[in-house]
Structure formats: structure tokens, C-alpha cells
Design an enzyme around this catalytic site. Structure first.
Site, mmCIF file in Angstrom:
data_model
loop_
_atom_site.group_PDB
_atom_site.id
_atom_site.type_symbol
_atom_site.label_atom_id
_atom_site.label_comp_id
_atom_site.label_asym_id
_atom_site.label_seq_id
_atom_site.Cartn_x
_atom_site.Cartn_y
_atom_site.Cartn_z
ATOM 1 N N ASP A 232 0.837 -1.219 -0.044
ATOM 2 C CA ASP A 232 0.050 -0.040 -0.061
ATOM 3 C C ASP A 232 1.006 1.257 -0.134
ATOM 4 O OD1 ASP A 232 -2.388 -1.843 0.362
ATOM 5 O OD2 ASP A 232 -1.754 -1.756 2.559
ATOM 6 N N GLU A 430 -11.676 -0.287 -3.465
ATOM 7 C CA GLU A 430 -10.861 0.348 -2.272
ATOM 8 C C GLU A 430 -10.088 1.365 -2.815
ATOM 9 O OE1 GLU A 430 -9.824 -2.873 -0.250
ATOM 10 O OE2 GLU A 430 -7.946 -3.326 -1.357
#
Length: 807
Positions: A232, A430
Site C-alpha cells: 500500500d 477500495e
């Protein structure tokens, strides 16, 4: 996004059972287990004072005072326990992580009391606290007043007992606070303790997290790190550096010592953020982990730290940094720092984004927070994801799930304003993130894979993202994202580029650095190089350049191992962290006490550790320059004798430029250096490590010293052309600007002229006859020599002349 340092917690009160029950239930005498026996108590003889010992119930109200005393059973010191307020405040030692359920141990201790008003004999217990209300007596002694009592017992920890918390302490039998204070000479007398020992089998060492393979191949720039994982990735530019904040996938990595394969990643256990930085995008400094969540975290009211995002803003006249993170799927939070490296604090006592956030209702996953500070000073936070609302028709749940939100942040950056607006990102799952380019806002996000949560098998709107791709939208307004703003796919699924075992959904960011845009993403490429095509979900950060078409849409990013070009050469003539890593083999990093030599006292300091024979680290494109480097220095802590560091050119087996024997006292930091030969120009540099079996040393910093410039003579030359009787002549003047006389030799294709001595400040002249009418452009070489401080010095200069016709 799919997605410990232990701090001692002081006890406030001990809910002990009656003394008789404690004595009866405490221990069993058995034959010791057949396992490696070792002493598990540190400083049990108190020769280092109270180090490693603390008062049970160690607060000002309830704790005892512990102090060294020379009244020792053996050695020079023992420990004196005074000012007890309760029979639950004796000396305690933390053994958490050192014991195993089912194993047998022997405990010993010496204890004495001498208050003449106390009973003639008194019982003392050695007790183990396993956390909560679980206490077990291990052994006891009942000495006479003024005599040393001896505890010597063997016990077995039940196989079903949790040993996550194990704290040994020494006390008199428990009684209530009222009873104790009513008869202090009976229950609260001062006492002395010495020679505490606990011998038995320590648990096996935890699985090594050190990655022994070369996970980032020399010459390749992806993944960003080869010695640990990170997912991420969120790129943030500040003061000429790129900082990459990542979910700490390494936290749960535990490879089997035989197979090398770790269990699948457990996202629920991740409560740290990994941070690296670089000013060239190839050599990355490992700044370690930020303990954000969990009981010992900066924000202990949160349990997880996934998918970080960061921004900075001047608040009340001071620049502050705001690090946002997902607290699992149910909420998001923010901590505040004084720099991109911290230190970090929590200004909140509850989560920033949760189910009560206006406009967040109906969003299943209130995570993946991504901030944006706009040019006009307004600030926003994008968040959300997960299954679509079941109130939508099935086709809408699939194509337009409306599961992402944007909300305006308060000027303090730790509060929200107004109501969150819907981001109608097609096929969204997301990982929303926004950057601004010119007057346009670009929102990228990860797409879902379908399934019942998204309406089942539905027709996909043509052009919408496939499963696990990064789609993007373009808008004129950071609070307005209708589905019509959709612009295409920014990045296909990473498995398209890295093959089997690298699929799954992704999480990305985009940022501008020195006039170019870059795209970060993750893929389990390091995991794949360790285990092959069967990966366990441990992800690694990557970078690619992000480019745009003339109409402002993006050119779809292509993932590869080559990565981005190095922005600038590495500057070696300074003290820099040894954990600055281009490529690695077999090493790990760890934080140590103190600040960073390169980044300042407030920044965390890491070292390179777990160094074995044959391991190495490498730096890309080190710019030594024409003069080169004369010396290399290292701050190193030897762990055994016989180790050395080779500095090599080009590769881990390249030419040796220097060898540093690692000498000095084992366990102590020392600074060593060696002369260099051949460290010139720009070249990759490798530090290769040599020595006997076992950990060799730890390394804190390196530094290179620039070579002094070779002495030169200050001489200049000019050349001009003359025409005499239709022929060309080359006229040369040599001026000696030095403060010493020099010998001069002037050479041209038409001959050579020497001057034995040209005094300081004087000029020597010569004219070469060419016998040509038309003369082409050319050059005259001048060599000057002199003796300076007993050393012969030679310098060369040249003078050019243009073409000329004398016809």
C-alpha cells in the site's frame, strides 16, 4: 486493501488468592525436561543495581522502593525493598517471551528481613504472574529474622498455560491492605533479596525474518526493497526527498526454518507502518517501523495500521505532518508528526473516520484514508470501500457501488467538516487516492472482482475496469466525482506483468517529484523470488513513471522489474546511514537507541544487522568524481573477531577498492577506516562481508573522504595566426601565472619548442612556420613542469587556433 518492542505495564493491584491456596497450587517437583538449560534472569545478583527489576504495583501510591545494598549474600550487592504499601509491591522481573508452556524450570533466591519488631520467622514466596488474575507460587522459604532464607524449587509450567505474559516477583503472603497497614511490622517489613535465578529451557528463537535471497536484483529498481516487505505504498515528497509509507507486511512474516515458507499473511496482526525514503528513487534509506496502533502504539485506541496516507500543512505557524491510516476495516485515524520521520503523537483519543462520520453511512469499509491539501488551503480526505449496499439493484452494485467517500477536513487536519460526498467510481473496491495536476484532480482506485457482495455475475459496462485493476477519474472539483468522470484504467492487474502468484487486488498512489510524476503500487514479487509461484500474500512496493497524453489522460502504466530511472547519482562524501540500500543479500535492519547521524537526533536510527559471511549491500551510481575517494570509514560493532568488509566496484564480486578489518571490542561501537584505490568516476559500490560462521558485526554508518586534488601549475597559453609573405605562421604565447619558475614545452604539428625556465609572471613566445597558404584549424599543446615542495609537478594546457587563408 487486504490487509512488537514490548513496554512494561505497571500493575495497579494484585487480586491474589489466600496465601494458603497460593502455596498449595504453586509448583510441582519433577525431573527437569530434556531441553537446553540456561539462566533466564538478567542481573539476578544485582551487581548492576536495580537494572531489569521494578516494583510490582510500581506507582507512587502503591509501589515499593528498590535500592542496591552492600548487605549481600554473595558478590558486592543485593537489593533492598523498603516502603511497601501492600503485600503486592515486591521486586519483579519481566520474563515475557523467555518461557515455554510444558517446560520445567528451577527457581532459586535468597531473602532476608531484620526488623526486630517483626515475627521471629516469616514466609516469602517466589510467584509468577501470567497476566490478568493468574498467579502461581513457584517456591517459598521461611527464614528466621536476620538470617538468609533459601528458595530452591523446581516447577513445570502447565502445557495449557499462556506464557505471553510472565513476570516473576518476590513477596510475603498476601493480605488485605487494611490488615497490612494495621500490622506493618508483620506484613510490610523491609527485606533484602539476592541471587535470584531461574534456569530452564528458553523458547526456541523466533523464525528469522531475514531474507537470504537476492530479492531485488542488481541493476533492477523494483521492488524498492529486497530485505523486507511493504504494501500500500504512499509516496510523499518533502524538501527534496520522496518518503514511502507502507503497511508493514513483514510484521507477520515467519518462514519455516526448514522449508523457508511462511504461513499466509495475517492482516489482522499488522499495527505498524514501514517507512523508507530516497532522493534518487533507487537507493532507499530504511527508517524502520512506526508503532502506530496496538497497546504500545502511538494511538493505543486503534488496533491496526493499514494503507497509510500523509500530508503536511502549516498549523498555527508551524509545519506539521499528518499520517492517516486504516484501523482495520471499521474506521480510520490520524497521528501527527514534527517531520516526515516523526516523532509521532496522537492528538485524538478516538478514531477520525467511523460509522458516525456524516455521509459515511452505507460504506462497509471505512478505511484507506488518503488526504489532499489543495492549492487554496482547503483539505480533503478520501476513504471507503468494500461491498456495495444491498439496497442497490444487482447491476448497479456491480458497476457503480458508490462505496468511496470524500469529506473536507478541518483546518487542524485532525477533524472533519460537513458531510462526506459520494465518489461514484465504476467497479470500485477500495484504495482511493487523489493528486492534482494543473487544474485537474485525478482519483485512482482499485476495482473489485465481482461476487455476491457486488451483485453476482453482472454485465460489465464496456470500458470499466476488470477485476483487480487500477481505474481513474478526472474532475474539476475535489468534492464532485460522478461516474461520468471515469477516464479509464491507469494500471492493469500486476499479475499481467509479474506472472503466477502475483495477483490479487492492489493499492496505489501517484505523486510529482522534480517535474515528473510517479506511480507506486505493490506486488508479491519478493515473496515470489523467495518461494516461487506459490506466494503467501507478502507484498512489495514498486515504482513506475506516470506519463500523460496531450488531452490530460494517462498513458497506461506498465509494470516491470526495471522500475524508474535513477534521478541523480549518489553523493558519497558525507556520513550516511548504512541502511541506505540499493540492493541486498542476507541482511536485516533494526532500530537502536539514539538519533540518526544523517537525519538528526529526533529521527530514528537503524543499523544493518544479521550479517553473515557472504552477505552484502550495494549502492547504485556512486559519484566519486574525477579526483575520487581516498578513504572509506565505517561505524561498526564487532560481534566476534575475524570479520572484515570489502568495498567493491560494480558488483558483489567486483574489484576490491578497500578492505576494512573489523577490529575492536566485541559488542562495542567503533569507527574504522581504510584507504581506497580505484574509487573514481561514477560506479555501483558494494560492501561485502567476510568472516567466520555466525553474526559478524552490525553497521551504523559509512562515510567516504574525497581525495585531495593533485597539485597543478597555473599556466595559460594562447595561439594566433599570422600571414607573412603569403604564408601562415602560428604564434604561441605561454604565460606563467604561478609563483614559481616552470619549464615549458610547446608542441604542434609544425614542431616543438622548449623553454628551460619561464620565471613567475613572465611570458614565453614562439612562432611556428607552416609554409602553407591555407591553414586548417588546429591546436597547440603546452606542458609545464616544476618542482614544488620537493615534488615534481606537471600540468598540461592547450591553445586552439582557427582556420585561415593567406592567399
Amino acid at each position: 486493501m487486504q490487509r512488537t518492542s514490548r513496554r512494561r505495564t505497571p500493575f495497579r493491584a494484585l487480586a491474589l488468592a489466600a496465601a494458603g491456596v497460593l502455596l498449595a497450587a504453586g509448583f510441582a517437583v519433577t525431573t527437569p525436561a530434556n531441553a537446553a538449560q540456561e539462566e533466564l534472569i538478567a542481573n539476578g545478583g544485582f551487581e548492576n543495581g536495580t537494572t531489569t527489576w521494578f516494583s510490582n504495583n510500581g506507582n507512587a501510591a502503591d509501589g515499593a522502593t528498590l535500592a542496591p545494598t552492600t548487605d549481600a549474600f554473595s558478590g558486592s550487592q543485593a537489593i533492598r525493598v523498603t516502603q511497601r504499601k501492600t503485600t503486592a509491591s515486591g521486586p519483579m522481573h519481566d520474563l515475557s517471551g523467555k518461557l515455554q508452556a510444558g517446560q520445567t524450570y528451577t527457581v532459586k533466591a535468597r531473602v532476608k528481613y531484620d526488623n526486630p519488631e517483626s515475627p521471629a520467622t516469616k514466609q516469602f514466596f517466589v510467584t509468577m504472574h501470567y497476566g490478568g488474575g493468574t498467579y502461581t507460587n513457584l517456591g517459598s522459604a521461611t527464614p528466621a529474622r536476620g538470617e538468609w532464607g533459601y528458595v530452591n524449587s523446581t516447577f513445570t509450567i502447565p502445557a495449557t498455560q499462556s506464557v505471553a505474559t510472565t513476570r516473576l516477583f518476590i513477596e510475603t503472603p498476601w493480605t488485605s491492605a487494611a490488615n497490612a497497614t494495621a500490622a506493618p511490622a508483620t506484613h510490610l517489613m523491609d527485606f533484602t533479596v539476592d541471587d535470584v535465578s531461574l534456569v530452564g529451557a528458553a523458547p526456541p528463537a523466533p523464525p528469522s525474518k531475514t531474507i537470504e535471497v537476492v530479492g531485488k536484483l542488481p541493476g533492477e529498481h523494483n521492488p524498492l526493497m529486497g530485505h523486507k516487505f511493504g504494501a500500500d505504498g504512499y509516496g510523499f515528497v518533502h524538501d527534496g526527498r520522496v518518503y514511502m509509507y507502507m503497511t508493514n507486511d513483514t510484521q507477520g512474516y515467519a518462514p519455516d526454518s526448514n522449508t523457508g515458507i511462511s504461513p499466509q499473511i495475517n492482516y489482522g496482526a499488522i499495527n505498524q507502518i514501514t517507512l523508507i525514503s530516497s532522493d534518487d528513487l533507487v537507493n532507499w534509506v530504511d527508517h524502520g517501523e512506526i508503532q502506530v496502533a496496538g497497546p504500545n502504539g502511538i494511538a493505543p485506541f486503534t488496533g491496526n495500521s493499514w494503507a497509510p496516507g500523509i500530508e503536511s500543512k502549516v498549523v498555527n505557524g508551524k509545519e506539521k505532518f499528518f499520517l492517516y491510516y486504516a484501523n482495520g476495516g471499521g474506521s480510520s485515524n490520524v497521528v501527527t508528526g514534527d517531520s516526515p520521520l516523526g516523532p509521532w503523537t496522537s492528538e485524538r483519543t478516538s478514531t477520525l473516520i467511523n460509522s458516525s462520520t456524516p455521509g459515511a453511512q452505507g460504506v462497509n469499509w471505512l478505511f484507506d484514508p488518503a488526504p489532499l491539501v489543495d492549492d487554496d488551503g482547503k483539505q480533503y480526505l478520501f476513504f471507503g470501500g468494500g461491498p456495495a449496499s444491498t439496497s442497490f439493484p444487482a447491476e448497479e452494485r456491480f458497476n457503480n457501488p458508490k462505496n468511496i467517500r470524500v469529506i473536507e477536513l478541518g483546518d487542524d487536519m485532525i477533524s472533519t467538516k460537513g458531510t462526506a460526498a459520494v465518489v461514484d467510481a465504476p467497479v470500485a473496491f477500495e484504495a482511493a487516492q487523489v493528486f492534482k495536476r494543473g487544474e485537474k484532480y485525478y482519483l485512482s482506485y482499485s476495482s473489485h472482482f465481482g461476487g455476491n457482495d457486488f451483485g453476482g455475475n453482472q454485465p460489465r459496462v464496456p470500458g470499466y475496469p476488470g477485476g483487480g485493476e487500477i481505474g481513474y477519474m478526472i474532475s474539476d472539483d475535489p468534492m464532485s466525482w460522478p461516474k461520468e468522470a471515469y477516464a479509464g484504467v491507469m494500471f492493469p492487474n500486476q499479475s499481467q506483468f509479474f506472472g503466477a502468484g502475483t495477483g490479487g487486488n492492489n493499492h496505489q498512489s501517484a505523486f510529482e517529484y522534480e517535474g515528473k510524476y510517479y506511480f507506486s503500487y505493490h506486488a508479491p514479487t519478493l515473496n515470489k523470488r523467495i518461494n516461487g509461484n506459490t506466494t503467501q500474500g507478502y507484498r512489495s512496493a514498486h515504482l513506475q513513471e506516470l506519463t500523460f497524453k496531450e488531452d490530460g489522460t494517462v498513458n497506461q502504466v506498465v509494470g516491470d522489474y526495471a522500475g524508474v530511472e535513477q534521478v541523480r547519482d549518489f553523493t558519497p562524501f558525507r556520513t550516511f546511514e548504512a541502511e541506505t540500500l540499493g540492493w541486498t543479500k542476507g541482511i536485516a535492519t533494526a532500530k537502536i537507541d539514539g538519533g540518526s547521524a544523517e537525519f538528526g537526533a529526533a529521527a530514528p536510527n537503524l543499523v544493518v544487522k544479521d550479517i553473515d559471511n557472504g552477505d552484502w549491500t550495494g549502492l547504485s551510481s556512486v559519484a566519486f568524481g574525477e579526483q575520487g575517494a581516498a578513504k572509506v570509514s565505517v561505524k561498526v560493532k564487532p560481534l566476534q573477531s575475524g570479520g572484515s568488509i570489502d568495498v567493491r566496484s560494480g558488483s558483489a564480486t567486483g574489484q576490491i577498492l578497500a578492505t576494512i578489518p573489523v577490529t575492536g571490542e566485541a559488542g562495542q561501537w567503533t569507527e574504522l577506516s581504510a584507504d581506497l584505490a580505484g574509487a573514481t568516476g561514477t560506479q555501483d559500490v558494494y560492501f561485502t562481508f567476510n568472516g567466520p560462521t555466525g553474526d559478524l558485526f552490525e553497521i551504523d554508518t559509512y562515510a567516504f573522504t574525497e581525495a585531495e586534488a593533485a597539485p597543478s601549475l597555473d599556466v595559460e597559453a594562447t595561439a594566433s595566426l599570422r600571414c607573412i609573405a603569403g604564408k601562415a605562421y602560428v604564434a604561441v604565447q605561454v604565460t606563467n601565472n604561478d609563483d614559481t619558475a616552470v619549464a615549458v614545452e610547446v608542441s604542434s604539428i609544425y614542431g616543438t619548442k622548449s623553454f628551460a625556465s619561464v620565471a613567475a609572471g613572465k611570458v614565453a613566445s614562439h612562432v611556428f612556420t607552416t609554409r602553407q597558404v591555407d591553414l586548417a584549424a588546429g591546436e597547440v599543446a603546452v606542458t609545464a613542469t616544476a618542482t614544488v615542495d620537493g615534488q615534481q609537478v606537471k600540468s598540461q594546457v592547450s591553445a586552439t587556433y582557427p582556420a585561415r587563408s593567406c592567399g
